[in-house]
Design an enzyme around this catalytic site. Structure first.
Site, PDB file in Angstrom:
ATOM      1  N   GLU A   1      -8.471  -4.114   5.242  1.00 47.34           N
ATOM      2  CA  GLU A   1      -8.300  -3.916   3.800  1.00 47.34           C
ATOM      3  C   GLU A   1      -7.204  -4.816   3.241  1.00 47.34           C
ATOM      4  OE1 GLU A   1      -8.218   0.172   5.094  1.00 47.34           O
ATOM      5  OE2 GLU A   1      -9.029   0.782   3.167  1.00 47.34           O
TER       6      GLU A   1
ATOM      7  N   ARG B   1      -2.648  -2.031  -3.364  1.00 45.53           N
ATOM      8  CA  ARG B   1      -3.773  -1.119  -3.206  1.00 45.53           C
ATOM      9  C   ARG B   1      -3.567   0.016  -4.204  1.00 45.53           C
ATOM     10  NH1 ARG B   1      -4.476   3.761   0.872  1.00 45.53           N
ATOM     11  NH2 ARG B   1      -6.589   4.321   0.299  1.00 45.53           N
TER      12      ARG B   1
ATOM     13  N   ARG C   1      -9.303  17.365   6.634  1.00 42.17           N
ATOM     14  CA  ARG C   1     -10.056  17.830   5.455  1.00 42.17           C
ATOM     15  C   ARG C   1     -11.436  18.310   5.880  1.00 42.17           C
ATOM     16  NH1 ARG C   1      -9.879  12.252   2.768  1.00 42.17           N
ATOM     17  NH2 ARG C   1      -7.842  11.635   3.578  1.00 42.17           N
TER      18      ARG C   1
ATOM     19  N   HIS D   1     -12.581   4.237  -0.047  1.00 39.90           N
ATOM     20  CA  HIS D   1     -12.746   3.254   1.033  1.00 39.90           C
ATOM     21  C   HIS D   1     -13.511   2.013   0.557  1.00 39.90           C
ATOM     22  CE1 HIS D   1     -12.371   6.614   4.321  1.00 39.90           C
ATOM     23  NE2 HIS D   1     -11.198   6.016   4.130  1.00 39.90           N
TER      24      HIS D   1
ATOM     25  N   ASN E   1       0.862  -1.176   0.000  1.00 31.43           N
ATOM     26  CA  ASN E   1       0.000   0.000   0.000  1.00 31.43           C
ATOM     27  C   ASN E   1       0.903   1.231   0.000  1.00 31.43           C
ATOM     28  OD1 ASN E   1      -1.725   2.087   0.550  1.00 31.43           O
ATOM     29  ND2 ASN E   1      -2.659   1.147   2.358  1.00 31.43           N
TER      30      ASN E   1
END
Ligand code: ADP
Length: 418
Positions: free
Chosen positions: A398, A104, A254, A193, A25
């Protein structure tokens, strides 16, 4: 340090032995990795390179409960990947048992609706999507190239964050902008996601003892980035993130959804460029901007408990916006079987979960306070009292999802060759 060329090896696993997947990842300034048994989830090796691009870049290897840290020079993704390959080559049995490498990949645009075996065409298409994720896709490609050089015999698989959302209907993914921006520039909602949502959907089906095809779920993945996704019959039908992972609920740094008029207003009032305002929306807003303290939910919860009013307000806004997003996502679902919390905050913050459920009594969701306090640090469970809808905590994984996809695609490719 051995170069990736030197590290190239033949990696056909011995038959009958456990087979592992190397999951990579590559983030904008980090590289997370794990060697995973896709059937048990066991991870004989894992670790992370952090602060890539800065002077104190380092890589940490975790194996059999021991930790080994190495400084990285140069401070690049490439040197982190070379350090990983060199480390792996110290364990030939582990390398021999690798059956695939799973990557990923953040953005698959409209090209990729599911995980794929990487070939030169798909690699080019991943590069084409770099405009949509300029910090992430180029880093993901570096990981793919380094892994191909080091392990040319192993199938390489790309698993996309956006793929799970590719079945969203057009009325959910189009913005009310001139249509040519979608047609010519790809401006639409993609959602992120997705790999986490897919894993959590499968886990929800297992835990609720109902096939995914019959379930209506809202998955709240609350980490540094946060999103909610409506899952109907195993597919995403709407989600809160958009063209970028900036849209939606409050994130760590964010802003989430705001009036787009704010951008021009601030640029004018602060005499800043839109790039500078953009950086504020990505890096200085969210939990950090509201609290003035931190993007870390734990720090804010601690301050709030000690009477810090701004921290208290921050948590209130965070939970209110989560609950509002749940309300919106009920539109495509019509009925809710389970609201599922996952991600660092979702899996650990009983406070955020309780505050969110406080707003959701109208859906028949009543908190079970004792169960809520118990579901932390990786423990799954139902946190609502019996009713027609339920709230659950389900830890995500994940990496395991990527490993499973990689094994499935590698086996299919082998079957085709046989
Ligand atoms: P990422 O999106 O980077 O993968 P994570 O899913 O690890 O992030 O989530 C990080 C967030 O989880 C941080 O805001 C952190 O404060 C929060 N978190 C972790 N443990 C707790 C806890 N016990 N209570 C509240 N928040 C927590």
């Amino acid at each position: 340090m051995t170069s990736t060329n030197d590290a190239s090896i033949n990696s056909t696993p011995a038959s009958g032995a456990t087979s592992y997947v190397l999951v990579l990842n590559c983030g904008s300034s980090s590289l997370k990795f794990a060697v995973i048994d896709a059937s048990t989830g066991e991870q004989p090796l894992s670790g992370m390179a952090e602060r890539l691009g800065s002077d104190d870049a380092e890589i940490v290897f975790k194996q059999n409960g021991a930790k080994q840290t190495q400084a990285l020079t140069p401070h690049t993704h490439k040197s982190a990947l070379q350090a990983l390959v060199t480390y792996l080559l110290g364990y030939p049995a582990l390398v021999q048992s690798l059956t695939a490498i799973g990557h990923r990949v953040v953005h698959g645009g409209e090209h990729f609706r599911e995980a794929i075996l990487i070939d030169s065409l798909s690699q080019q298409r991943i590069a084409d999507c770099s405009n949509l994720a300029p910090l992430h896709n180029p880093a993901n490609l570096l990981g793919i190239e380094a892994a191909q050089e080091a392990f040319p015999q192993l199938p390489q698989v790309a698993v996309f964050d956006t793929a799970f959302h590719q079945q969203m209907p057009d009325y959910a993914y189009l913005y009310p902008l001139p249509y040519e921006y979608y047609r010519d520039l790809g401006v639409r909602r993609y959602g992120f996601h997705g790999t986490s949502c897919r894993y959590v959907t499968a886990e929800a089906a297992r835990l609720l003892n109902k096939p995914a095809a019959e379930l209506k779920l809202i998955i709240a993945h609350l980490g540094n980035g946060a999103s909610l996704t409506a899952v109907k019959h195993g597919h995403s039908v709407d989600t809160t993130m958009g063209l970028t992972p900036l849209e939606g609920v409050v994130h760590g740094t964010r802003c989430g959804s705001i009036d787009p008029g704010i951008i021009a207003y601030l640029a004018h009032r602060l005499n800043k460029s839109t790039d500078e305002i953009d950086a504020i929306l990505w890096k200085k807003s969210g939990l950090l901007g509201l609290s003035g303290l931190s993007n870390d939910c734990r720090t804010i919860e601690e301050a709030a408990a000690n009477g810090h009013e701004q921290a208290q307000l921050t948590l209130e806004i965070y939970a209110y916006r989560l609950a509002k997003a749940v309300g919106e996502l009920m539109i495509p679902l019509g009925r809710l079987d389970a609201l599922v919390f996952t991600g660092g905050i979702g899996e650990n913050s009983s406070l955020i979960r309780a505050r969110t459920l406080d707003w959701l009594g109208f859906l028949g969701l009543q908190l079970d306070s004792e169960a809520n306090e118990q579901c932390i640090r990786g423990k799954a469970g139902k946190i609502s009292q019996n009713g027609h809808a339920a709230a659950w905590v389900i830890p995500t994984n994940e990496e395991l999802m990527i490993a499973r996809d990689s094994v499935a695609l590698a086996a299919a490719a082998q079957g085709e060759q046989a």
